[in-house]
Motif scaffolding. Structure first.
Motif, short mmCIF file in Angstrom:
data_model
loop_
_atom_site.label_atom_id
_atom_site.label_comp_id
_atom_site.label_asym_id
_atom_site.label_seq_id
_atom_site.Cartn_x
_atom_site.Cartn_y
_atom_site.Cartn_z
N ILE A 177 0.84 -1.21 0.00
CA ILE A 177 0.00 0.00 0.00
C ILE A 177 0.88 1.26 0.00
CG2 ILE A 177 -1.65 1.33 1.38
CD1 ILE A 177 -2.79 -1.39 2.33
N ILE A 178 1.93 1.24 0.81
CA ILE A 178 2.82 2.41 0.86
C ILE A 178 3.46 2.64 -0.51
CG2 ILE A 178 4.96 3.32 1.87
CD1 ILE A 178 4.19 1.88 4.46
N ALA A 179 3.91 1.54 -1.14
CA ALA A 179 4.54 1.65 -2.46
C ALA A 179 3.55 2.21 -3.47
CB ALA A 179 5.06 0.28 -2.91
N VAL A 180 2.30 1.72 -3.42
CA VAL A 180 1.28 2.20 -4.37
C VAL A 180 1.04 3.70 -4.15
CG1 VAL A 180 -1.18 2.08 -4.92
CG2 VAL A 180 0.14 -0.03 -4.67
N MET A 181 0.98 4.10 -2.89
CA MET A 181 0.76 5.53 -2.60
C MET A 181 1.89 6.38 -3.19
SD MET A 181 -0.92 5.91 1.20
CE MET A 181 0.67 5.96 1.93
N ILE A 182 3.14 5.88 -3.02
CA ILE A 182 4.28 6.65 -3.53
C ILE A 182 4.21 6.74 -5.05
CG2 ILE A 182 6.79 6.61 -3.80
CD1 ILE A 182 6.93 5.37 -1.00
N VAL A 183 3.93 5.60 -5.71
CA VAL A 183 3.88 5.59 -7.17
C VAL A 183 2.74 6.49 -7.67
CG1 VAL A 183 3.45 4.14 -9.20
CG2 VAL A 183 4.95 3.33 -7.37
N ALA A 184 1.58 6.37 -7.03
CA ALA A 184 0.43 7.16 -7.47
C ALA A 184 0.71 8.66 -7.32
CB ALA A 184 -0.80 6.78 -6.66
N THR A 185 1.33 9.03 -6.21
CA THR A 185 1.67 10.44 -6.01
C THR A 185 2.67 10.90 -7.06
OG1 THR A 185 1.45 9.96 -3.67
CG2 THR A 185 2.27 12.14 -4.25
N ASN A 186 3.56 9.96 -7.44
CA ASN A 186 4.59 10.29 -8.42
C ASN A 186 3.98 10.63 -9.79
OD1 ASN A 186 7.42 10.55 -8.90
ND2 ASN A 186 7.20 8.80 -10.29
N PHE A 187 2.84 10.00 -10.12
CA PHE A 187 2.17 10.33 -11.38
C PHE A 187 1.71 11.78 -11.37
CE2 PHE A 187 1.48 5.71 -12.13
CZ PHE A 187 2.04 5.67 -13.39
N ARG A 188 1.19 12.17 -10.23
CA ARG A 188 0.65 13.52 -10.10
C ARG A 188 1.78 14.54 -10.06
NH1 ARG A 188 -4.36 15.31 -7.95
NH2 ARG A 188 -4.38 17.55 -8.30
N SER A 189 2.85 14.16 -9.37
CA SER A 189 3.94 15.10 -9.22
C SER A 189 5.26 14.36 -9.40
CB SER A 189 3.85 15.76 -7.84
OG SER A 189 5.11 15.95 -7.32
#
Lengths: 326, 333
Positions: free
Chosen positions: A15-27
């Protein structure tokens, strides 16, 4: 492999990894090593405190006084540093840990010798310790200009690309991993959490083990007292106010059961990192920081619901896993 | 803390109280402390004994004490609610939102109380339906409820409550007797009857002593607990109305940290944090003691933070003292 996939630590990491990757798409750049390192550094203090809270929660107790302990020891070392800048800072760090142990031992002694429930004892010392800050400092703040440069620098200096603060967290986490999985103290802490009655028959002193757990959480709180004052360059009555419940939240998210006996060092570390990643991701994806509190609250509730389901389905497996870890 | 295996306790139908036991009971002890504090205070400050300053003193604790009444029942039943202060924040925020929409005073009061009740239902659902430990659930909802207030308000505040709304937190029923204080006394009587004079109250004690035995005796454990969470939410909603009216504004940081003060009040009142024993008389006296301490020390210009040392020490002291006495007695025999 199968046990790894079934463990809640694994899913929390995902979940933490997904959050990091998802945020990375945005920024783009959020997942860059430099930014991840800075998130880790921001989370370092919470991570250390969560490990202390974990040891106490494992023994079916709770330490609500950690944040007050932190603030009080932080004030003590800040005042000493301001008055006698010649005292080397490493000595102050040892002193901070020692003060923390004394304050933790006071909690532990009341729980051990008088059998008062931990939640009552630490509810009391939560207010007492914070009040003492006001008494010893006379309501004054200790500002940046009163602190010596080495006092401030010993959390900031880079070592192999990471600030020292991050290294402290890594060392403490590694130490606690060994303590909880490779020593008889760690075994006893788990044992009295899983089954206090059986522990007595196995020759474990339940009260004394709780006392040790409180000393450990006190030691880490005290050590973090120095880290907090050094990192945020302020010593005041308000330091870390209300933080005690954030620490408990990190533990709960990390899968440490409030009923005792269940939880791992990895879980506590991931629970702290989860909150740390959320805190850094929110401003990046243009969500007002005012959302932070509600989101971490929702995360706690969700984590408890999921943990309870996990326990119902695989309680036995978890216990056996904990046993085989020794 | 979440240890459910208490030693079996003897629960007689009717408790015979020999004079000696009555004199050394917890509420009597608290009464002595309260009277001592009252006398000490009147010697320490010449301003203490004026009716108006005594009336002011009641404002310091009535809102917390109103929540403490319901919290006492909840803790006796073996659960806890740490989200009460956040419920105040959320209920107050909802009242502020309604105010922006032009809702009048009766509507504001209703919204405050209903929001509180709804929060209690939410806690109760999570604890009783999903079977989760209440201490963690309410730590979660504590962040969640106040978090919603922060989302709505940010660093702003709601102001401009109508003048008729002021009555609840600032009005007087008769001479120096405030509405808040009268409401507290009425609630205390209701809770006394509920806990000590009804079957429901008996069920609360039974559940706290032994939930398993309670279930086998036909007590609807989950339903009683659910109802207690709703009650605690409701009382927090009422406290939100009083506090919002008294401050005449809403900020997301309203009532910050009150949950621990409410729990302190309940435990000081002789309610066992492990559940199963306690009384409303004790909680009411504890509320007065905390009010007297904070007000008396305030008159002597002692800062609030130093008072909290006193309250914390008092909490540990009153719990440790009987234990130490019992240990000494056992050692002697």
């Amino acid at each position: 492999m199968k046990t790894l996939v079934r463990s809640r630590e694994f899913w929390l990491a995902v979940i933490i990894a997904v959050m990091i990757v998802a945020t990375n798409f945005r920024s783009p750049g959020f997942a860059s090593p430099g930014n991840l390192a800075s998130i880790f550094n921001d989370t370092a203090i919470l991570l250390i405190l969560a490990l202390g809270q974990m040891t106490v929660i494992l023994t079916r107790s709770i330490d609500l006084s950690m944040a007050s302990n932190l603030a009080l020891t932080g004030m003590i070392v800040a005042l000493i540093n301001a008055a006698y800048p010649a005292i080397p800072v490493p000595a102050l760090m040892v002193l901070a840990a020692f003060c923390g142990v004394v304050l933790g031992a006071f909690n532990g002694a009341l729980v051990w010798l008088l059998g008062i429930p931990a939640i009552v004892v630490t509810l009391g010392t939560l207010t007492i310790y914070r009040g003492l800050i006001f008494l010893i400092a006379g309501g004054q703040w200790v500002n940046a200009d009163a602190m010596s440069s080495s006092f401030v620098q010993l959390t900031r200096t880079d070592l192999l690309g990471l600030p020292l603060l991050s290294w402290y967290a890594i060392v403490v986490a590694a130490g606690f991993f060994l303590l909880m999985t490779r020593t008889s103290v760690g075994r006893s802490i788990y044992a009295i959490g899983v089954n206090p009655t059986a522990s007595i028959y196995a020759g474990i002193d339940v009260g004394r083990t709780k006392f040790v757990a409180f000393c450990l959480s006190g030691m880490l709180s005290g050590f973090c007292g120095y880290l907090w004052v050094s990192r945020y360059v302020i010593g005041s009555v308000e330091v870390a106010k209300g933080y005690e419940l954030t620490i408990v939240a990190a533990c709960v998210i990390g899968g440490i059961s409030i009923a005792g006996g269940v939880g791992t060092v990895v879980g506590a570390v991931l629970g702290a990192l989860f909150l740390g990643v959320i805190n850094s991701a929110l401003p990046v994806i243009n969500i007002s920081p005012f959302w932070q509190m509600a989101i971490s609250g929702a995360a706690i509730i969700l984590a408890v619901v999921l943990n309870a389901r996990g326990e119902k389905r695989g309680g036995r497996v978890i216990l056996r896993q904990a046993e085989s870890a020794s | 803390m979440t240890d459910t295996t208490h030693e079996a306790r003897h629960i007689p139908d009717r408790i015979d109280t020999p004079l000696r036991a009555a004199i050394f009971s917890w509420p009597v002890l608290l009464l002595v402390v309260a009277i001592a504090l009252f006398v000490l205070n009147s010697f320490a400050s010449p301003y203490f004994l004026s009716p108006w300053s005594l009336s002011d003193a009641t404002f310091n604790f009535t809102e917390k004490a109103i929540i403490a009444l319901a919290m006492a029942l909840l803790i006796i039943s073996g659960e806890i609610d740490l989200s009460v202060a956040s419920i105040i924040a959320l209920a107050s925020t909802m009242m502020g939102l309604a105010l922006q929409l032009g809702v009048g005073t009766p509507g504001l009061v209703a919204i405050g109380i209903v929001t509180g009740l709804f929060c209690g239902v939410f806690n109760g659902f999570l604890v009783t339906r999903l079977g989760l430990p209440s201490i963690v659930v309410t730590i979660g909802t504590m962040s969640f409820f106040r978090g919603i207030s922060f989302i709505v308000l940010g660093d702003q505040a709601f102001k401009g409550y109508p003048a008729s709304f002021d009555f609840f937190g600032q009005g007087y029923v008769w001479w120096v007797v405030s509405f808040e204080f009268v409401l507290f006394l009425v609630c205390a009587v209701i809770y006394y009857v509920l806990l000590h004079r009804t079957n429901f109250g008996r069920h609360v004690f039974v559940i706290g002593n032994n939930p398993m035995a309670a279930r086998f005796s036909g007590v609807r454990v989950e339903r009683v607990k659910f109802f207690l969470f709703c009650l605690t939410g409701l009382m927090s909603g009422i406290a939100a109305v009083l506090l919002t009216s008294r401050l005449a504004s809403t900020r997301p940081s309203i009532a910050l940290g009150w949950e621990l003060e409410v729990v302190t009040m309940v435990v000081l009142g002789g309610v066992s944090i492990l559940g199963g024993s306690g009384s409303i008389q004790g909680v009411v006296l504890a509320a007065f003691i905390m009010g007297l301490v904070t007000f008396g020390l305030g008159l002597l210009n002692v800062p609030g933070i130093v008072m909290s040392i006193f309250i914390g020490t008092l909490l540990i002291f009153v719990i440790a003292l009987p234990i130490v006495f019992r240990m000494l007695r056992e050692r002697r025999s």
